[in-house]
Design a protein around this motif. Structure first.
Motif, PDB file in Angstrom:
ATOM      1  N   LYS A  46       0.976  -0.897  -0.268  1.00  0.00           N
ATOM      2  CA  LYS A  46       0.134  -0.112  -0.299  1.00  0.00           C
ATOM      3  C   LYS A  46       0.851   1.227   0.445  1.00  0.00           C
ATOM      4  O   LYS A  46       0.628   1.880  -0.677  1.00  0.00           O
ATOM      5  CB  LYS A  46      -0.883  -0.197   1.316  1.00  0.00           C
ATOM      6  CG  LYS A  46      -1.725  -1.395   1.225  1.00  0.00           C
ATOM      7  CD  LYS A  46      -3.020  -1.726   2.615  1.00  0.00           C
ATOM      8  CE  LYS A  46      -2.189  -1.056   4.401  1.00  0.00           C
ATOM      9  NZ  LYS A  46      -1.184  -2.204   4.233  1.00  0.00           N
ATOM     10  N   THR A  47       1.440   1.066   0.635  1.00  0.00           N
ATOM     11  CA  THR A  47       2.548   2.368   0.537  1.00  0.00           C
ATOM     12  C   THR A  47       3.683   2.818  -0.241  1.00  0.00           C
ATOM     13  O   THR A  47       3.290   3.957  -0.609  1.00  0.00           O
ATOM     14  CB  THR A  47       3.570   2.527   2.183  1.00  0.00           C
ATOM     15  OG1 THR A  47       2.822   2.248   3.817  1.00  0.00           O
ATOM     16  CG2 THR A  47       4.761   3.394   2.327  1.00  0.00           C
ATOM     17  N   THR A  48       4.324   1.278  -0.636  1.00  0.00           N
ATOM     18  CA  THR A  48       4.912   1.522  -1.852  1.00  0.00           C
ATOM     19  C   THR A  48       3.916   1.769  -3.130  1.00  0.00           C
ATOM     20  O   THR A  48       4.737   2.986  -3.645  1.00  0.00           O
ATOM     21  CB  THR A  48       5.566   0.375  -2.285  1.00  0.00           C
ATOM     22  OG1 THR A  48       6.260   0.102  -1.418  1.00  0.00           O
ATOM     23  CG2 THR A  48       6.216   0.226  -3.672  1.00  0.00           C
ATOM     24  N   PRO A  85       1.188  11.176   4.439  1.00  0.00           N
ATOM     25  CA  PRO A  85       2.376   9.737   4.913  1.00  0.00           C
ATOM     26  C   PRO A  85       2.509   9.127   5.637  1.00  0.00           C
ATOM     27  O   PRO A  85       1.690   9.805   6.567  1.00  0.00           O
ATOM     28  CB  PRO A  85       3.593   9.825   5.124  1.00  0.00           C
ATOM     29  CG  PRO A  85       3.999  11.784   4.100  1.00  0.00           C
ATOM     30  CD  PRO A  85       2.409  11.936   5.354  1.00  0.00           C
ATOM     31  N   GLN A  86       2.025   7.930   5.793  1.00  0.00           N
ATOM     32  CA  GLN A  86       2.421   7.000   7.124  1.00  0.00           C
ATOM     33  C   GLN A  86       3.018   7.404   8.393  1.00  0.00           C
ATOM     34  O   GLN A  86       2.414   7.590   9.407  1.00  0.00           O
ATOM     35  CB  GLN A  86       2.404   5.589   7.043  1.00  0.00           C
ATOM     36  CG  GLN A  86       2.378   4.496   7.750  1.00  0.00           C
ATOM     37  CD  GLN A  86       2.433   3.387   7.053  1.00  0.00           C
ATOM     38  OE1 GLN A  86       2.432   2.348   5.940  1.00  0.00           O
ATOM     39  NE2 GLN A  86       1.839   2.019   8.106  1.00  0.00           N
ATOM     40  N   GLN A  87       4.041   7.494   8.012  1.00  0.00           N
ATOM     41  CA  GLN A  87       4.779   8.562   9.249  1.00  0.00           C
ATOM     42  C   GLN A  87       4.624   9.660   8.822  1.00  0.00           C
ATOM     43  O   GLN A  87       6.005  10.365   8.580  1.00  0.00           O
ATOM     44  CB  GLN A  87       6.062   7.701   9.761  1.00  0.00           C
ATOM     45  CG  GLN A  87       6.624   6.144   9.174  1.00  0.00           C
ATOM     46  CD  GLN A  87       6.106   5.550  10.445  1.00  0.00           C
ATOM     47  OE1 GLN A  87       5.504   6.293  11.370  1.00  0.00           O
ATOM     48  NE2 GLN A  87       6.085   4.269  10.557  1.00  0.00           N
ATOM     49  N   ASP A 162      -2.630   7.166   3.493  1.00  0.00           N
ATOM     50  CA  ASP A 162      -1.763   6.068   3.969  1.00  0.00           C
ATOM     51  C   ASP A 162      -1.972   5.981   5.738  1.00  0.00           C
ATOM     52  O   ASP A 162      -1.176   6.436   6.037  1.00  0.00           O
ATOM     53  CB  ASP A 162       0.559   6.265   3.292  1.00  0.00           C
ATOM     54  CG  ASP A 162       0.381   4.947   3.848  1.00  0.00           C
ATOM     55  OD1 ASP A 162      -0.508   3.819   3.740  1.00  0.00           O
ATOM     56  OD2 ASP A 162       1.939   4.748   3.381  1.00  0.00           O
ATOM     57  N   GLU A 163      -2.583   5.245   5.760  1.00  0.00           N
ATOM     58  CA  GLU A 163      -3.301   4.723   6.963  1.00  0.00           C
ATOM     59  C   GLU A 163      -3.444   6.069   8.075  1.00  0.00           C
ATOM     60  O   GLU A 163      -2.844   5.970   8.871  1.00  0.00           O
ATOM     61  CB  GLU A 163      -1.613   3.965   7.953  1.00  0.00           C
ATOM     62  CG  GLU A 163      -1.779   2.324   6.703  1.00  0.00           C
ATOM     63  CD  GLU A 163      -1.424   1.250   7.328  1.00  0.00           C
ATOM     64  OE1 GLU A 163      -1.470   1.244   8.735  1.00  0.00           O
ATOM     65  OE2 GLU A 163      -0.930   0.575   6.888  1.00  0.00           O
ATOM     66  N   PRO A 164      -4.284   6.818   7.482  1.00  0.00           N
ATOM     67  CA  PRO A 164      -4.368   8.327   8.765  1.00  0.00           C
ATOM     68  C   PRO A 164      -5.948   7.193   9.871  1.00  0.00           C
ATOM     69  O   PRO A 164      -5.636   8.391  11.347  1.00  0.00           O
ATOM     70  CB  PRO A 164      -5.424   8.703   7.396  1.00  0.00           C
ATOM     71  CG  PRO A 164      -6.059   7.633   6.532  1.00  0.00           C
ATOM     72  CD  PRO A 164      -5.688   6.463   6.611  1.00  0.00           C
TER      73      PRO A 164
HETATM   74 MG    MG Z   1       2.281   1.269   4.960  1.00  0.00          MG
END
Ligand code: MG
Ligand code: ATP
Length: 250
Positions: A46-48, A85-87, A162-164
């Motif tokens: 997913k992140t990629t 972004p996720q982070q 991304d995964e909020p």
């Molecule tokens: Mg991810």
């Protein structure tokens, strides 16, 4: 009239990291006014995929387009795309208000425009009472909402999240989804990744990502109806997805 270009296009994306094939032919398309969920387990890609669409990663094969533009090569994409972004790194020792100011400066927002937007975003995220609080003293949910507000300051036409909702309490989660629905009603295209299967139903369409490609794609109610026909009387997304993943492994 020329046909409208999709808001987001991922066409046959491949990307390998050493021995790991993170993307293996991922293809999906999102229209304006659509809320599209990339749903899949840890490490699915997913992140990629989101990084490739945002122009932060060069795929080995395939290409991404944002509003018809190449995110790797066209600088105009930056102004029209929002990314969480996720982070997500906010400045932890800056306050809520200072973080917003910082991100406004990055996109060179004129001061009166910034004031008006910041006020609106603080209102809808309910962060208005906390503008003087440092980011590292916010709860997880508030931190995510501040990150979202920062990603929205420049009013992007396409928003990648991304995964909020990871680590966000159920009430804030519901609020966040309600916000996203407001945005897409205004015409924004939203791509959101989540490992939570139960969030599938909150999307207009979902793609189930597994080993870097889509196993299943469609409107949630249609996917559930199809599973019912295939013999799951009261299917949940979790069951549906587990069945697909096990089917793919077999
Ligand atoms: Mg991810
Ligand atoms: N920069 C990198 N270097 C090496 N391996 C990577 C890199 N980025 C991703 N990977 C690997 O590629 C695969 C897909 O990772 P990705 O981060 O896209 O998954 P994900 O679906 O976002 O997972 P999660 O839900 O845990 O965030 C994983 O096996 C991951 O370890």
């Amino acid at each position: 009239m020329a046909p409208a270009v999709p808001a987001v296009e991922a066409r046959g994306l491949f990307r390998r990291f050493g021995a790991v094939q993170a993307l293996a032919g991922l293809t999906f398309q999102v229209e304006r006014g659509e809320l599209y969920g990339l749903i899949g387990p840890d490490g699915a890609g997913k992140t990629t995929a989101i990084r490739a669409v945002a122009g932060l990663l060069d795929p080995d094969q395939g290409e991404a387009r944002v509003l018809g533009l190449d995110p790797l090569r066209d600088p105009a994409v930056r102004e029209r795309l929002g990314l969480m972004p996720q982070q997500y790194s906010l400045y932890r020792d800056l306050t809520v208000a200072e973080n917003l100011q910082f991100f406004a400066r990055l996109s060179a927002l004129p001061r009166p425009v910034f004031r008006e937007r910041a006020e609106r975003l603080l209102g809808i995220t309910r962060l208005a009472p906390f503008t003087a609080r440092r980011a590292d003293q916010l709860s997880g949910g508030m931190y995510k909402k501040l990150a979202l507000a920062c990603a929205l300051l420049h009013q992007p036409e396409v928003l990648l999240l991304d995964e909020p909702t990871n680590g966000v309490d159920p009430v804030s989660r519901r609020e966040l989804w309600a916000l996203l629905h407001e945005f897409v009603e205004g015409g924004m295209a939203v791509v959101i990744s989540t490992p939570y299967m139960d969030e599938a139903e909150r999307c207009h369409r979902v793609g189930l990502v597994h080993h870097g490609r889509l196993l299943l794609e469609g409107a949630p109610e249609r996917l559930l109806a199809a599973a019912r026909v295939e013999g799951l009387p009261r299917p949940t997304f979790e069951e549906l997805f587990i069945r697909e993943i096990e089917g793919a492994a077999a």
